[in-house]
Design a protein around this motif. Structure first.
Motif, PDB file in Angstrom:
ATOM      1  N   ALA A  63     -92.801   2.562  41.799  1.00 13.17           N
ATOM      2  CA  ALA A  63     -93.599   2.054  42.917  1.00 13.17           C
ATOM      3  C   ALA A  63     -94.240   0.701  42.642  1.00 13.17           C
ATOM      4  O   ALA A  63     -94.673   0.029  43.582  1.00 13.17           O
ATOM      5  N   VAL A  64     -94.341   0.282  41.374  1.00 16.41           N
ATOM      6  CA  VAL A  64     -94.976  -1.011  41.087  1.00 16.41           C
ATOM      7  C   VAL A  64     -93.938  -2.108  40.855  1.00 16.41           C
ATOM      8  O   VAL A  64     -94.295  -3.241  40.523  1.00 16.41           O
ATOM      9  N   LEU A  65     -92.666  -1.799  41.033  1.00 18.48           N
ATOM     10  CA  LEU A  65     -91.597  -2.745  40.748  1.00 18.48           C
ATOM     11  C   LEU A  65     -90.990  -3.286  42.035  1.00 18.48           C
ATOM     12  O   LEU A  65     -90.993  -2.628  43.068  1.00 18.48           O
ATOM     13  N   THR A  66     -90.453  -4.486  41.930  1.00 19.90           N
ATOM     14  CA  THR A  66     -89.689  -5.066  43.025  1.00 19.90           C
ATOM     15  C   THR A  66     -88.490  -5.798  42.435  1.00 19.90           C
ATOM     16  O   THR A  66     -88.446  -6.070  41.229  1.00 19.90           O
ATOM     17  N   ALA A  67     -87.525  -6.099  43.282  1.00 23.21           N
ATOM     18  CA  ALA A  67     -86.330  -6.811  42.815  1.00 23.21           C
ATOM     19  C   ALA A  67     -86.717  -8.183  42.285  1.00 23.21           C
ATOM     20  O   ALA A  67     -87.550  -8.883  42.868  1.00 23.21           O
ATOM     21  N   ALA A  68     -86.122  -8.575  41.173  1.00 24.49           N
ATOM     22  CA  ALA A  68     -86.391  -9.881  40.574  1.00 24.49           C
ATOM     23  C   ALA A  68     -85.768 -10.985  41.423  1.00 24.49           C
ATOM     24  O   ALA A  68     -84.801 -10.752  42.159  1.00 24.49           O
ATOM     25  N   PRO A  69     -86.308 -12.197  41.334  1.00 21.10           N
ATOM     26  CA  PRO A  69     -85.662 -13.314  42.035  1.00 21.10           C
ATOM     27  C   PRO A  69     -84.206 -13.471  41.585  1.00 21.10           C
ATOM     28  O   PRO A  69     -83.875 -13.275  40.416  1.00 21.10           O
ATOM     29  N   LYS A  70     -83.358 -13.853  42.529  1.00 21.50           N
ATOM     30  CA  LYS A  70     -81.936 -14.045  42.227  1.00 21.50           C
ATOM     31  C   LYS A  70     -81.641 -15.458  41.745  1.00 21.50           C
ATOM     32  O   LYS A  70     -80.591 -15.702  41.141  1.00 21.50           O
TER      33      LYS A  70
END
Length: 310
Positions: A109-116
Motif C-alpha cells: 500500500a505504500v508503493l507506487t510504480a517507479a518512473p519509466k
C-alpha cells in the motif's frame, strides 16, 4: 537460509554505530512484497535518528536497519498483496526503515510504480524529499502562478524539488544557497539565488514575498530575522525549525511533518516522466560507505541527494 547485507544500528551514537551485518533475507508477510533494492537514498534526518535524537516522537527498536527511501524490483509477493507482480519496478517511503539492505519487505500500500524515464536507482531520491516538497508547496504553501516564493535552503534534497514544483506552477522563486549549490539551484529553475554566506536574505530582497518555505534549521535570531520578509497575509511553511511570526504580523505559519501519501508520490512520478521534475543526484555510494555519508552530511559536505547502492 539465504543471507543478505544490511547497514544497521545496535545502539545510538555517532556514525561509528553503523554496522554492516549479514542477516537472513526476509519473506513478505500478508499485504507485503519483497523488494530487491536497486538503491536507497540518504536523508539528513536519518543522522538524527541514528544519534538517538528522535526517540521521543519516533521511537525505533534495535537493531534497526536504516533507510527510508527505496527503489527496486518486486521479487516476491505476500498473501493478499495487490497491485504488483514479480518484476515490477517500484518506489516508496518506508516509515519503518529497512532500505539500507539488499532486500526489504514493504507494505504494498505504500508503493507506487517507479518512473519509466530515469534509471531505477535514481528514483530512490524521490519518496522522502519529494513528498515533503509536494506537501510544502501545494498543500500548506498553496503556491500558485504569480506568487513570489522564498525557498530558504534550496541546495538540499528537498530544496531541489521545492524549487522545481514552485516553478512548474508559475511562481517567481527566490532561493538561498551556498556557492557549491548555486549552479544546481539555477538549473532547477530558481529566478534569483541569494548566497546566504555573503549577505543576509532580508538585505538581498527587493521587496516582500508571498510565501516563505524554510527547509533548514534556524537559530531563534535567524528565524526572527526571516519573518519580516513575508508580506501581511502571506504564509510561512517550515520543515525544520518552527517559525512563529509575531501575532500582529498578519502572517500564518505551519511546521510541516510530511506524511506518507502514495497518491502524492504517484503524482510526482507522473511529473518526472513528463519531464517537469528532474532528479538531481549529487553522488552514489555503496552501502558500505553509509557511515561516511552520515559523517559528511553532519559536516555540511553533502549537496542534493546521495544514493546508497547495496
Amino acid at each position: 537460509m539465504t543471507m543478505m547485507k544490511t547497514a544497521r544500528i545496535h545502539g545510538f551514537g555517532d556514525a561509528c554505530v553503523i554496522r554492516y551485518d549479514d542477516v537472513p533475507r526476509p519473506r513478505p508477510g500478508p499485504g507485503e512484497v519483497l523488494i530487491r533494492v536497486a538503491a536507497g537514498s540518504f536523508n539528513p534526518t536519518e543522522a538524527a535518528l541514528r544519534a538517538g535524537l528522535l526517540q521521543s516522537f519516533f521511537p525505533v527498536d534495535l537493531p534497526y536497519v536504516l533507510g527510508w527511501d527505496v527503489a527496486g524490483t518486486v521479487a516476491e509477493i505476500g498473501a493478499g498483496a495487490k497491485g504488483f507482480a514479480v518484476g515490477d519496478r517500484v518506489i516508496g517511503r518506508l516509515d519503518g526503515g529497512g532500505a539500507a539492505a539488499e532486500y526489504v519487505r514493504a507494505p504494498a500500500a505504500v508503493l507506487t510504480a517507479a518512473p519509466k524515464s530515469i534509471p531505477l536507482a535514481h528514483a530512490a531520491a524521490l519518496p522522502v524529499a519529494g513528498l515533503t516538497a509536494w506537501q510544502a508547496v501545494f498543500e500548506h504553501g498553496r503556491v500558485a502562478r504569480g506568487r513570489r516564493v522564498l525557498v530558504n535552503g534550496a541546495g538540499g534534497g528537498v530544496g531541489g524539488f521545492v524549487t522545481q514544483l514552485a516553478k512548474h506552477v508559475g511562481a517567481e522563486v527566490i532561493a538561498t544557497a551556498g556557492p557549491r549549490s548555486t549552479e544546481a539551484v539555477l538549473r532547477q529553475g530558481a529566478d534569483h539565488v541569494v548566497d546566504y554566506t555573503a549577505r543576509s536574505v532580508s538585505a538581498a530582497l527587493d521587496g516582500p514575498v508571498d510565501i516563505l518555505l524554510n527547509l533548514v534549521p534556524l537559530s531563534p535570531q535567524d528565524a526572527a530575522a526571516l519573518t519580516p520578509v513575508v508580506r501581511r497575509g502571506g504564509r510561512i511553511v517550515s520543515i525544520a525549525t518552527p517559525i512563529e511570526p509575531p501575532a500582529d504580523a498578519g502572517v500564518s505559519a505551519v511546521h510541516l511533518v510530511a506524511r506518507n501519501d502514495v497518491a502524492d508520490l504517484g503524482a510526482l512520478v507522473d511529473l518526472v516522466d513528463a519531464g517537469a521534475v528532474r532528479i538531481d543526484i549529487s553522488s552514489s555510494r555503496p552501502l558500505s560507505d553509509l557511515a561516511e555519508v552520515h559523517r559528511l552530511s553532519q559536516a555540511g559536505r553533502t549537496r542534493g541527494k546521495v544514493l546508497i547502492i547495496p
